[in-house]
Motif scaffolding. Structure first.
Motif, PDB file in Angstrom:
ATOM      1  N   ALA A 170       0.813  -1.214   0.000  1.00 11.23           N
ATOM      2  CA  ALA A 170       0.000   0.000   0.000  1.00 11.23           C
ATOM      3  C   ALA A 170       0.848   1.267   0.000  1.00 11.23           C
ATOM      4  N   ALA A 171       2.168   1.100   0.039  1.00 13.94           N
ATOM      5  CA  ALA A 171       3.068   2.258   0.065  1.00 13.94           C
ATOM      6  C   ALA A 171       3.346   2.765  -1.346  1.00 13.94           C
ATOM      7  N   GLU A 172       3.689   4.017  -1.427  1.00 18.76           N
ATOM      8  CA  GLU A 172       4.094   4.617  -2.705  1.00 18.76           C
ATOM      9  C   GLU A 172       5.558   5.026  -2.601  1.00 18.76           C
ATOM     10  N   GLY A 178      -0.363  -4.456   3.754  1.00 26.74           N
ATOM     11  CA  GLY A 178       0.385  -3.259   4.154  1.00 26.74           C
ATOM     12  C   GLY A 178      -0.506  -2.196   4.758  1.00 26.74           C
ATOM     13  N   SER A 179       0.034  -1.000   4.891  1.00 28.68           N
ATOM     14  CA  SER A 179      -0.674   0.119   5.519  1.00 28.68           C
ATOM     15  C   SER A 179      -0.772   1.278   4.539  1.00 28.68           C
ATOM     16  N   GLY A 180      -1.988   1.769   4.333  1.00 28.23           N
ATOM     17  CA  GLY A 180      -2.184   2.893   3.431  1.00 28.23           C
ATOM     18  C   GLY A 180      -3.385   2.685   2.542  1.00 28.23           C
ATOM     19  N   ALA A 207      -4.505  -8.508  11.653  1.00 23.00           N
ATOM     20  CA  ALA A 207      -5.122  -8.252  12.960  1.00 23.00           C
ATOM     21  C   ALA A 207      -5.633  -6.822  13.073  1.00 23.00           C
ATOM     22  N   GLY A 208      -5.249  -5.964  12.143  1.00 22.58           N
ATOM     23  CA  GLY A 208      -5.705  -4.577  12.166  1.00 22.58           C
ATOM     24  C   GLY A 208      -4.833  -3.705  13.043  1.00 22.58           C
ATOM     25  N   GLY A 209      -5.313  -2.507  13.306  1.00 26.67           N
ATOM     26  CA  GLY A 209      -4.547  -1.520  14.069  1.00 26.67           C
ATOM     27  C   GLY A 209      -3.949  -0.485  13.145  1.00 26.67           C
ATOM     28  N   GLY A 210      -4.047   0.780  13.512  1.00 28.15           N
ATOM     29  CA  GLY A 210      -3.500   1.853  12.688  1.00 28.15           C
ATOM     30  C   GLY A 210      -4.147   1.876  11.313  1.00 28.15           C
ATOM     31  N   GLU A 211      -3.316   2.016  10.273  1.00 24.93           N
ATOM     32  CA  GLU A 211      -3.817   2.042   8.903  1.00 24.93           C
ATOM     33  C   GLU A 211      -3.617   0.704   8.197  1.00 24.93           C
ATOM     34  N   LYS A 212      -3.372  -0.373   8.956  1.00 29.40           N
ATOM     35  CA  LYS A 212      -3.131  -1.674   8.342  1.00 29.40           C
ATOM     36  C   LYS A 212      -4.373  -2.144   7.584  1.00 29.40           C
ATOM     37  N   LEU A 213      -4.136  -2.574   6.358  1.00 30.68           N
ATOM     38  CA  LEU A 213      -5.219  -3.074   5.519  1.00 30.68           C
ATOM     39  C   LEU A 213      -5.449  -4.568   5.771  1.00 30.68           C
ATOM     40  N   THR A 259     -12.885  -5.408   2.752  1.00 24.68           N
ATOM     41  CA  THR A 259     -11.755  -4.712   2.131  1.00 24.68           C
ATOM     42  C   THR A 259     -10.948  -5.668   1.266  1.00 24.68           C
ATOM     43  N   LEU A 260     -10.670  -6.874   1.780  1.00 23.44           N
ATOM     44  CA  LEU A 260      -9.955  -7.870   0.987  1.00 23.44           C
ATOM     45  C   LEU A 260     -10.736  -8.210  -0.278  1.00 23.44           C
TER      46      LEU A 260
END
Length: 266
Positions: free
Chosen positions: A76-78, A109-111, A142-148, A154-155
């Motif tokens: 999910a990062a750029e 990932g996160s984002g 497991a989630g938390g923060g911006e974790k996808l 969502t998946l």
């Protein structure tokens, strides 16, 4: 049910050693890292490693094989991180092709979900895989923060209209707040179980909904009897089950005993 552990590739035999250990333990599947999971540095396959692994794999009747991508990968990062993630994942996909591994599993990932989807497809393109090559699976988290990936919807959105599939982790789903029967119904409805070929069968150290990604031995964590009911659900009979439980002689014996007792007395 085909089941196995996440195996180490350390030692003289390297990846071929993972297949040897699977044979000694009487396993029908295996998961490995193709390189260090905490480094961007790639790992060249040793001379004879591919042939040795493929030979043992064939002798074991095919031995369904999963490669788990590096923990550093963030699809999910750029920018630079996104580029490194794509190339690292493409390297794992290429190694899976060489080894005859059927699946590569990666955390989204996160984002941005859109970016994660695009980068996953880009990695497949870079690996130059045909439709018959290894299948790339996005793992729930497991989630938390911006974790996808903590939410099944969502998946489902991320893989819609693509060659991507899903790897379902029981500990992660529990940590994200799901009851496993509810999650399985959701997978069937939102994703389609034909797109979920691999299950990570893990108990959870943390409570339901705690968003703690910490695996426990079967029936020694917080999930309880619903873990057994999930593993024995007829809808999952043809799936590949991988235990990412703590490793060691005693731990392996415990987890294999529990799982084999479940299968012997469903």
């Amino acid at each position: 049910m085909k089941y196995g552990f996440h195996m180490s590739i350390a030692g003289k035999l390297g990846i071929a050693g993972a297949a040897q250990e699977a044979e000694l333990l009487g396993l029908g599947a295996v998961q490995i890292f193709a390189k260090s999971p905490r480094s961007w540095k790639t790992r060249n396959l040793k001379p004879g490693e591919v042939e040795g692994f493929r030979a043992r794999k064939e002798n074991l009747g095919g031995l369904p094989t999963v490669i788990h991508a590096s923990y550093l990968v963030n699809l999910a990062a750029e920018g630079e991180l996104g580029q490194k993630s794509v190339f690292s994942l493409a390297d794992d996909l290429a190694k899976a092709q060489a080894l005859g591994a059927q699946y590569v599993v990666v955390h989204p990932g996160s984002g941005s979900a859109q970016t994660a989807r695009a980068n996953a497809l880009r990695a497949l393109e870079l690996a130059q895989l045909s439709q018959s090559g290894p299948r790339l699976l996005l793992e729930n988290t497991a989630g938390g923060g911006e974790k996808l990936g903590a939410r099944l919807d969502t998946l489902a959105q991320m893989i819609e209209g693509t060659r991507l599939g899903v790897c379902f982790d029981t500990c992660h789903a529990f940590a994200a707040g799901y009851h496993l029967e509810e999650a399985l119904d959701g997978l069937e409805r939102l994703v389609g179980l034909e797109r979920v070929p691999v299950i990570h069968l893990n108990d959870s150290v943390g409570e339901r909904g705690a968003q703690i990604d910490h695996h426990a031995n079967l029936m020694e964590g917080r999930i309880g009897p619903e873990l057994r009911r999930f593993a024995l659900d007829a809808r999952l009979r043809d799936k590949v089950f991988i235990l990412e439980t703590p490793r060691g002689a005693q731990e392996d014996a415990h987890n294999l005993r529990v799982l084999r007792e479940w299968l012997a007395h469903p």
